[in-house]
Design a protein around this motif. Structure first.
Motif, PDB file in Angstrom:
ATOM      1  N   CYS A 180      -1.102   2.603  10.132  1.00 15.26           N
ATOM      2  CA  CYS A 180      -2.190   1.875  10.004  1.00 15.26           C
ATOM      3  C   CYS A 180      -1.895   0.482   9.817  1.00 15.26           C
ATOM      4  O   CYS A 180      -1.629   0.060   8.956  1.00 15.26           O
ATOM      5  N   PHE A 181      -2.375  -0.487  10.855  1.00 13.09           N
ATOM      6  CA  PHE A 181      -2.505  -2.014  10.392  1.00 13.09           C
ATOM      7  C   PHE A 181      -3.763  -2.576  10.557  1.00 13.09           C
ATOM      8  O   PHE A 181      -4.594  -2.016  11.120  1.00 13.09           O
ATOM      9  N   THR A 182      -3.737  -3.649   9.978  1.00 15.41           N
ATOM     10  CA  THR A 182      -5.015  -4.368   9.980  1.00 15.41           C
ATOM     11  C   THR A 182      -4.738  -5.894   9.850  1.00 15.41           C
ATOM     12  O   THR A 182      -3.672  -6.166   9.541  1.00 15.41           O
ATOM     13  N   GLY A 183      -5.580  -6.604  10.283  1.00 18.39           N
ATOM     14  CA  GLY A 183      -5.238  -7.941  10.615  1.00 18.39           C
ATOM     15  C   GLY A 183      -6.427  -8.590  11.240  1.00 18.39           C
ATOM     16  O   GLY A 183      -7.527  -8.296  11.323  1.00 18.39           O
ATOM     17  N   SER A 184      -6.334 -10.054  11.684  1.00 12.87           N
ATOM     18  CA  SER A 184      -7.120 -11.053  12.296  1.00 12.87           C
ATOM     19  C   SER A 184      -8.259 -11.437  11.433  1.00 12.87           C
ATOM     20  O   SER A 184      -9.099 -12.379  11.868  1.00 12.87           O
ATOM     21  N   ALA A 185      -8.213 -11.051  10.220  1.00 11.08           N
ATOM     22  CA  ALA A 185      -9.254 -11.518   9.037  1.00 11.08           C
ATOM     23  C   ALA A 185      -8.655 -11.304   7.915  1.00 11.08           C
ATOM     24  O   ALA A 185      -7.860 -10.364   7.588  1.00 11.08           O
ATOM     25  N   LEU A 238      -8.048  -9.528   4.324  1.00 16.53           N
ATOM     26  CA  LEU A 238      -7.996  -8.134   4.099  1.00 16.53           C
ATOM     27  C   LEU A 238      -8.332  -8.095   2.446  1.00 16.53           C
ATOM     28  O   LEU A 238      -7.083  -8.686   1.878  1.00 16.53           O
ATOM     29  N   ALA A 239      -9.631  -7.905   1.822  1.00 14.82           N
ATOM     30  CA  ALA A 239      -9.571  -7.641   0.421  1.00 14.82           C
ATOM     31  C   ALA A 239      -9.020  -6.718  -0.104  1.00 14.82           C
ATOM     32  O   ALA A 239      -8.820  -5.491   0.291  1.00 14.82           O
ATOM     33  N   PRO A 240      -8.491  -7.034  -1.189  1.00 18.14           N
ATOM     34  CA  PRO A 240      -7.437  -5.958  -1.904  1.00 18.14           C
ATOM     35  C   PRO A 240      -8.304  -4.669  -2.327  1.00 18.14           C
ATOM     36  O   PRO A 240      -7.533  -3.484  -1.978  1.00 18.14           O
ATOM     37  N   HIS A 241      -9.578  -4.994  -2.486  1.00 19.98           N
ATOM     38  CA  HIS A 241     -10.314  -3.604  -2.973  1.00 19.98           C
ATOM     39  C   HIS A 241     -10.557  -2.879  -1.776  1.00 19.98           C
ATOM     40  O   HIS A 241     -10.446  -1.589  -1.694  1.00 19.98           O
ATOM     41  N   THR A 242     -10.833  -3.450  -0.594  1.00 24.15           N
ATOM     42  CA  THR A 242     -10.915  -2.559   0.829  1.00 24.15           C
ATOM     43  C   THR A 242      -9.671  -1.832   1.182  1.00 24.15           C
ATOM     44  O   THR A 242      -9.521  -0.764   1.476  1.00 24.15           O
ATOM     45  N   GLN A 243      -8.514  -2.590   1.039  1.00 30.06           N
ATOM     46  CA  GLN A 243      -7.042  -1.843   1.326  1.00 30.06           C
ATOM     47  C   GLN A 243      -6.991  -0.779   0.206  1.00 30.06           C
ATOM     48  O   GLN A 243      -6.494   0.241   0.734  1.00 30.06           O
ATOM     49  N   ASP A 244      -7.285  -1.071  -0.952  1.00 28.96           N
ATOM     50  CA  ASP A 244      -6.906  -0.198  -2.011  1.00 28.96           C
ATOM     51  C   ASP A 244      -7.840   1.240  -1.784  1.00 28.96           C
ATOM     52  O   ASP A 244      -7.423   2.343  -1.887  1.00 28.96           O
ATOM     53  N   ARG A 245      -9.162   1.151  -1.513  1.00 25.85           N
ATOM     54  CA  ARG A 245      -9.962   2.087  -1.114  1.00 25.85           C
ATOM     55  C   ARG A 245      -9.573   3.029  -0.045  1.00 25.85           C
ATOM     56  O   ARG A 245      -9.712   4.332   0.035  1.00 25.85           O
ATOM     57  N   PHE A 246      -9.103   2.383   1.106  1.00 28.95           N
ATOM     58  CA  PHE A 246      -8.646   3.052   2.181  1.00 28.95           C
ATOM     59  C   PHE A 246      -7.550   3.716   1.859  1.00 28.95           C
ATOM     60  O   PHE A 246      -7.415   5.167   2.363  1.00 28.95           O
ATOM     61  N   GLN A 247      -6.564   3.264   1.172  1.00 32.96           N
ATOM     62  CA  GLN A 247      -5.068   4.131   0.829  1.00 32.96           C
ATOM     63  C   GLN A 247      -5.480   5.272  -0.082  1.00 32.96           C
ATOM     64  O   GLN A 247      -4.929   6.300   0.025  1.00 32.96           O
ATOM     65  N   ARG A 248      -6.325   4.825  -1.043  1.00 31.85           N
ATOM     66  CA  ARG A 248      -6.414   5.999  -2.011  1.00 31.85           C
ATOM     67  C   ARG A 248      -7.177   7.030  -1.365  1.00 31.85           C
ATOM     68  O   ARG A 248      -7.197   8.303  -1.625  1.00 31.85           O
ATOM     69  N   PHE A 301      -7.613   7.933   1.879  1.00 32.19           N
ATOM     70  CA  PHE A 301      -7.132   8.587   3.018  1.00 32.19           C
ATOM     71  C   PHE A 301      -5.701   8.876   3.062  1.00 32.19           C
ATOM     72  O   PHE A 301      -4.996   9.521   3.827  1.00 32.19           O
ATOM     73  N   GLY A 302      -4.857   8.230   1.968  1.00 34.59           N
ATOM     74  CA  GLY A 302      -3.571   8.741   1.591  1.00 34.59           C
ATOM     75  C   GLY A 302      -2.464   8.101   2.822  1.00 34.59           C
ATOM     76  O   GLY A 302      -1.484   8.646   2.876  1.00 34.59           O
ATOM     77  N   LEU A 303      -2.913   7.034   3.459  1.00 29.10           N
ATOM     78  CA  LEU A 303      -1.970   6.299   4.189  1.00 29.10           C
ATOM     79  C   LEU A 303      -2.012   4.927   4.035  1.00 29.10           C
ATOM     80  O   LEU A 303      -2.966   4.272   3.459  1.00 29.10           O
ATOM     81  N   PRO A 304      -0.692   4.294   4.118  1.00 28.59           N
ATOM     82  CA  PRO A 304      -0.284   2.840   4.034  1.00 28.59           C
ATOM     83  C   PRO A 304      -1.417   2.213   5.197  1.00 28.59           C
ATOM     84  O   PRO A 304      -1.678   2.551   6.215  1.00 28.59           O
ATOM     85  N   LEU A 305      -1.795   0.956   4.684  1.00 30.51           N
ATOM     86  CA  LEU A 305      -2.795   0.074   5.445  1.00 30.51           C
ATOM     87  C   LEU A 305      -1.828  -1.057   5.398  1.00 30.51           C
ATOM     88  O   LEU A 305      -2.070  -2.047   4.522  1.00 30.51           O
ATOM     89  N   ASP A 319       5.683   2.559  -4.386  1.00 27.42           N
ATOM     90  CA  ASP A 319       4.831   3.992  -4.171  1.00 27.42           C
ATOM     91  C   ASP A 319       4.738   4.483  -2.812  1.00 27.42           C
ATOM     92  O   ASP A 319       3.971   5.737  -2.589  1.00 27.42           O
ATOM     93  N   GLY A 320       5.216   3.738  -1.940  1.00 31.09           N
ATOM     94  CA  GLY A 320       5.115   4.261  -0.544  1.00 31.09           C
ATOM     95  C   GLY A 320       3.812   3.757   0.318  1.00 31.09           C
ATOM     96  O   GLY A 320       3.486   3.757   1.418  1.00 31.09           O
ATOM     97  N   LEU A 321       2.885   3.203  -0.469  1.00 35.94           N
ATOM     98  CA  LEU A 321       1.776   2.641   0.175  1.00 35.94           C
ATOM     99  C   LEU A 321       1.891   0.991   0.259  1.00 35.94           C
ATOM    100  O   LEU A 321       2.920   0.415  -0.142  1.00 35.94           O
ATOM    101  N   ALA A 322       1.092   0.422   1.018  1.00 37.78           N
ATOM    102  CA  ALA A 322       1.393  -1.068   1.455  1.00 37.78           C
ATOM    103  C   ALA A 322       0.625  -1.801   0.330  1.00 37.78           C
ATOM    104  O   ALA A 322      -0.591  -1.535  -0.319  1.00 37.78           O
ATOM    105  N   THR A 323       1.426  -3.097  -0.099  1.00 35.26           N
ATOM    106  CA  THR A 323       0.732  -3.995  -0.758  1.00 35.26           C
ATOM    107  C   THR A 323      -0.138  -5.030  -0.032  1.00 35.26           C
ATOM    108  O   THR A 323      -0.274  -4.880   1.112  1.00 35.26           O
TER     109      THR A 323
END
Length: 502
Positions: free
Chosen positions: A256-261, A263-273, A275-279, A300-304
């Motif tokens: 899973c990639f995100t971009g173009s604007a 990315l709030a850390p809390h948005t990324q953290d919520r997605f990863q926690r 759905f269990g996938l790196p963003l 930890d295998g997740l994206a920073t």
């Protein structure tokens, strides 16, 4: 060279029966086009263009209607050396006229209700195609300071090689199926899906557009289609976070990639926690043809939240005093390499300001850490000086988006009566929420501190103006703010008034 065109031709010859595009959108879906069928349709459209108003070797204009003929039409126009100016159908008439007046295409192509071409009268020679152009995309300032980018075939292919390298590195193998959930709005959507897919040799699955109405079934569609890679802008990530049903954790998920604007850390953290996938936090500009950074995986295998290091481009930082930053530090990102554009179309002044000694000045501020990874801070152009503090609009938007009742938010730079600067914020609440602006403001002052918090919150029921790839349309947001009664004027209106007065 026309490597992208050659790539499609080779896939049609070597893998004619393999799926190239699967449509699950609009009246055309469901529909599958194989690589052979895609190439054959491009040939048919090429002949249709020649029988119509097409003029080989001249710039065209293409309205980006999301149909199965879109990619074949791009291939047909490339075969005729007729790079299209990409027109977003959501643009108003004034913006479209301005873009056409600046780009002077020889003819226009429409895809619905049927493929049609019509000539656009121009002076002789005005519409000659730039050398090696794939298409022309407008980024901003089309009325007063037009910034159009010629996406050169070689540079576009070079950028896509970086995309492919990121897929291989983060997925471990070539993804066979890529999802597109965004509407077709411009060059970014094409480059982050269809050119990426072609160079990978992957099928692009065009899912129903991701909206409030379709978000619940997002993961079910991803799993049913066997999707191995997806790209969502942060606004769509928020929709998935808030509205999507849980995914099956026992089934493999896509990269899973995100971009173009930002990315709030809390948005990324919520997605990863959840759905269990790196963003992965990708970063690039239209000026780099495609993304240049593709994020960073932590221990930890997740994206920073870092954008990582560039895949193929060279990067450096330049501080406020104009010095190149060595090692740890903060400054404006500058990029160079084969994928970086050669200048704005018919705008030498903007080109000279943006390309300096072969380096692209991005206008984005980043911090480089002790390991050499880059972390976005904000845009140099989207900052407000509040007292002695430089406050980036994105940091305010990221903070307010963490509020459970906020669906989307946009910060607006303001000029107060005493000529000082401050920030206002337009927010749209989630369905059923009724939190008062004063409570949101109190919460934000607690989160950011009174110095960095906005001076005014305004709740709106209307979706915030957005452009291509769902980026906030800041000029239209400022115009909407200025239309409100009893609010401080935006810096946009102040500068406009000063210009008229002078």
């Amino acid at each position: 060279m026309r490597d992208l065109l050659t790539c499609h031709e080779k896939l049609a010859a070597d893998h004619p029966g393999d799926p190239a595009i699967v449509y699950h959108r609009g009246p055309a879906g469901p529909l599958t086009l194989t690589w052979g069928e895609l190439w054959a349709r491009a040939g048919q459209l090429r002949e249709d263009l020649l029988r119509g108003a097409a003029r080989p070797g001249h710039v065209s204009a293409l309205t980006l209607q999301d149909t199965p003929d879109l990619v074949p039409m791009l291939l047909a126009l490339w075969q005729l050396d007729c790079p299209p100016v990409l027109l977003d159908p959501t643009w108003g008439a004034e913006l479209t006229r301005s873009v056409l007046a600046h780009s002077t295409p020889a003819f226009h192509v429409a895809l619905t209700p049927a493929v049609a071409t019509e000539p656009i009268p121009q002076r002789p020679g005005d519409s000659a195609a730039p050398p090696d152009a794939a298409f022309i995309g407008y980024t901003s300032g089309s009325t007063g300071d037009p910034k159009a980018i010629v996406f050169n075939h070689d540079r576009l292919y070079a950028g896509t090689l970086g995309n492919v390298a990121a897929s291989l590195r983060l997925h471990g193998s070539r993804p066979a199926r890529i999802a597109r959930s965004m509407r077709m709005s411009g060059s970014g959507v094409i480059n982050l899906h269809h050119t990426w897919g072609a160079v990978l040799g992957a099928c692009v699955v065009v899912l129903p557009e991701l909206t409030v109405a379709t978000a619940r079934d997002y993961w079910a569609r991803i799993q049913d289609e066997g999707i191995e890679q997806t790209f969502l802008v942060p606004q769509l990530v928020e929709l998935v976070n808030r509205l999507a049903a849980d995914r099956d954790p026992d089934r493999p998920g896509p990269v899973c990639f995100t971009g173009s604007a930002p990315l709030a850390p809390h948005t990324q953290d919520r997605f990863q926690r959840r759905f269990g996938l790196p963003l992965y936090n990708a970063y690039g500009l239209s000026e780099t043809s495609s993304a240049a950074f593709f994020g960073h995986r932590g221990p930890d295998g997740l994206a920073t939240n870092s954008i990582g290091v560039p895949e193929r481009a060279a990067a450096r930082l330049r501080d406020r005093e104009g010095r190149v930053v060595d090692g740890i530090g903060e400054g404006e990102i500058e990029l160079s390499g084969d994928q970086v554009f050669g200048g704005y179309y018919r705008n030498p002044k903007a080109t000279a300001e943006t390309l300096v000694d072969g380096w692209l000045r991005t206008g984005d501020i980043a911090r480089r850490d002790e390991e050499g990874y880059y972390h976005l801070v904000g845009r140099s152009k989207d900052a407000v000086m509040k007292g002695s503090y430089a406050i980036y609009l994105t940091e305010v938007e990221e903070a307010i988006s963490a509020h459970e009742d906020i669906l989307e938010a946009a910060a607006v730079p303001l000029r107060l009566a005493d000529s000082t600067e401050d920030i206002g914020c337009l927010v749209r609440l989630t369905e059923g929420a009724a939190t008062a602006p004063v409570k949101i403001l109190a919460w934000l002052r607690e989160a950011l501190g009174p110095q960095r918090a906005p001076c005014r919150i305004v709740v709106t029921d209307e979706p915030l103006p957005r452009g291509g790839q769902d980026k906030l349309d800041r000029p239209n947001i400022a115009a909407r703010w200025d239309a409100l009664p009893n609010v401080p004027r935006s810096l946009r209106s102040t500068w406009s008034e000063q210009g008229r007065a002078g």
